[in-house]
Motif scaffolding. Structure first.
Motif: not given
Length: 333
Positions: A181-192
């Motif tokens: 929730k409230d994540f940009r695509p690039e923030e998702v890409e930085f997840l493990p």
């Protein structure tokens, strides 16, 4: 443009949208209008695709793990939640997707049992909160619901460790799918793991401020991530809520529907799930009836163009601060 606002009509939408888009780009880029090049054929100035999505009953979409998720999501939180009796009645009325916070799990579990709707017909998503930081605590809650289909992670400190914890819980079958929730695509890409286990993304979305920009749609689409809209009816601090927008009201009268139904249907036909909440049973029934009609392309384009008309600078991204003005630095044009 003045005539369009006085008597909203989709037939002259393209012309007005072009004029508004020119003004928006001019103000947003600090460039003379004469120096700009206008080539937005498919988007008509709006930051997302406008091709409608066919919605069929039952209104569900399939997550990449194979789970079938109902598109209309009734949110239940500790603030002004319905009583157990009322929630049970909403389930009997046809609500099939509940998004719950940990604080209301006991009441939701009671309502599910009282409704006598089989648990297999329901989809339950849960917003992750720190009290769920151990398997034992999560188990104590999921036992009351039967199981959790989707766990949704909001922005939180120590994101990497929390995400790894959630992936371990999913591997142990504590829930079936993971979302954000409230994540940009690039923030998702930085997840493990490059965020490959994300199947669902939720963000703020209104006709005036579309959350996903085209790049967001594209990048999440490439990942097969389902997008969901929240806050569809409100747009604080703007003085005119979408439910009272004259363009929306004229469409509602034309189709003999409510403004809420028109907005929900618009979002559904864009390919979004819709998260809503209400204390009144008649409003929930009204929202569910958004599945019973279809908006033609002209009306879809009219509502989609409201962001261009309402905002003289490029609309904010719902994954960022909602009123952050995104301006292209000089020299990057």
């Amino acid at each position: 443009m003045a005539d369009f606002f006085a008597v909203p009509d989709g037939s002259n939408f393209a012309q007005v949208s072009k004029a508004a888009g020119e003004l928006r780009r001019h103000l947003g880029r600090d460039m003379p209008v004469s120096e700009l090049d206008f080539h937005e054929v498919s988007g008509l100035g709006v930051p997302f695709p406008v091709a409608p999505v066919l919605i069929q009953k039952p209104a569900t979409l399939q997550l990449k793990s194979g789970l079938s998720m109902p598109l209309l999501v009734f949110a239940v939180s500790g603030k002004r939640r319905p009583s157990v009796t009322d929630l049970a009645e909403l389930l009997r009325m046809g609500v099939r997707h509940l998004q719950v916070s940990p604080s209301v799990v006991q009441a939701v579990g009671q309502a599910v049992r009282l409704s006598q709707v089989p648990r297999s017909e329901l989809f339950i998503s849960m917003l992750w909160e720190p009290p769920l930081d151990t398997s034992a605590k999560l188990d104590s809650l999921t036992e009351q619901l039967g199981f959790v289909d989707l766990m949704i992670l909001p922005q939180t400190p120590e994101l990497e460790s929390v995400w790894k914890h959630l992936e371990r819980l999913k591997a142990r079958k504590r829930f079936k799918a993971l979302g954000v929730k409230d994540f940009r695509p690039e923030e998702v890409e930085f997840l493990p793991g490059n965020g490959e286990s994300v199947e669902y993304a939720q963000c703020a979305f209104t006709p005036y401020r579309h959350g996903p920009r085209r790049d967001t749609w594209r990048r999440f689409g490439q990942r097969e991530v389902a997008l969901a809209a929240t806050g569809l009816f409100t747009d604080w601090p703007r003085p005119l809520p979408p439910l009272l927008d004259p363009h929306v009201l004229i469409i509602a009268r034309r189709f003999k529907r409510s403004a809420a139904q028109v907005l929900i249907r618009w979002a559904l036909q864009l390919g979004l799930a819709v998260v809503f909440h209400s204390q009144r049973k008649q409003h929930v029934a009204e929202n569910l009836a958004a599945l019973d009609f279809e908006l033609p392309m002209r009306e879809m384009q009219l509502i989609s163009g409201l962001a261009t008309l309402a905002e003289p600078v490029p609309p904010g991204d719902g994954f960022a601060h909602p009123y952050e003005q995104l301006r292209t630095p000089k020299g990057e044009l």
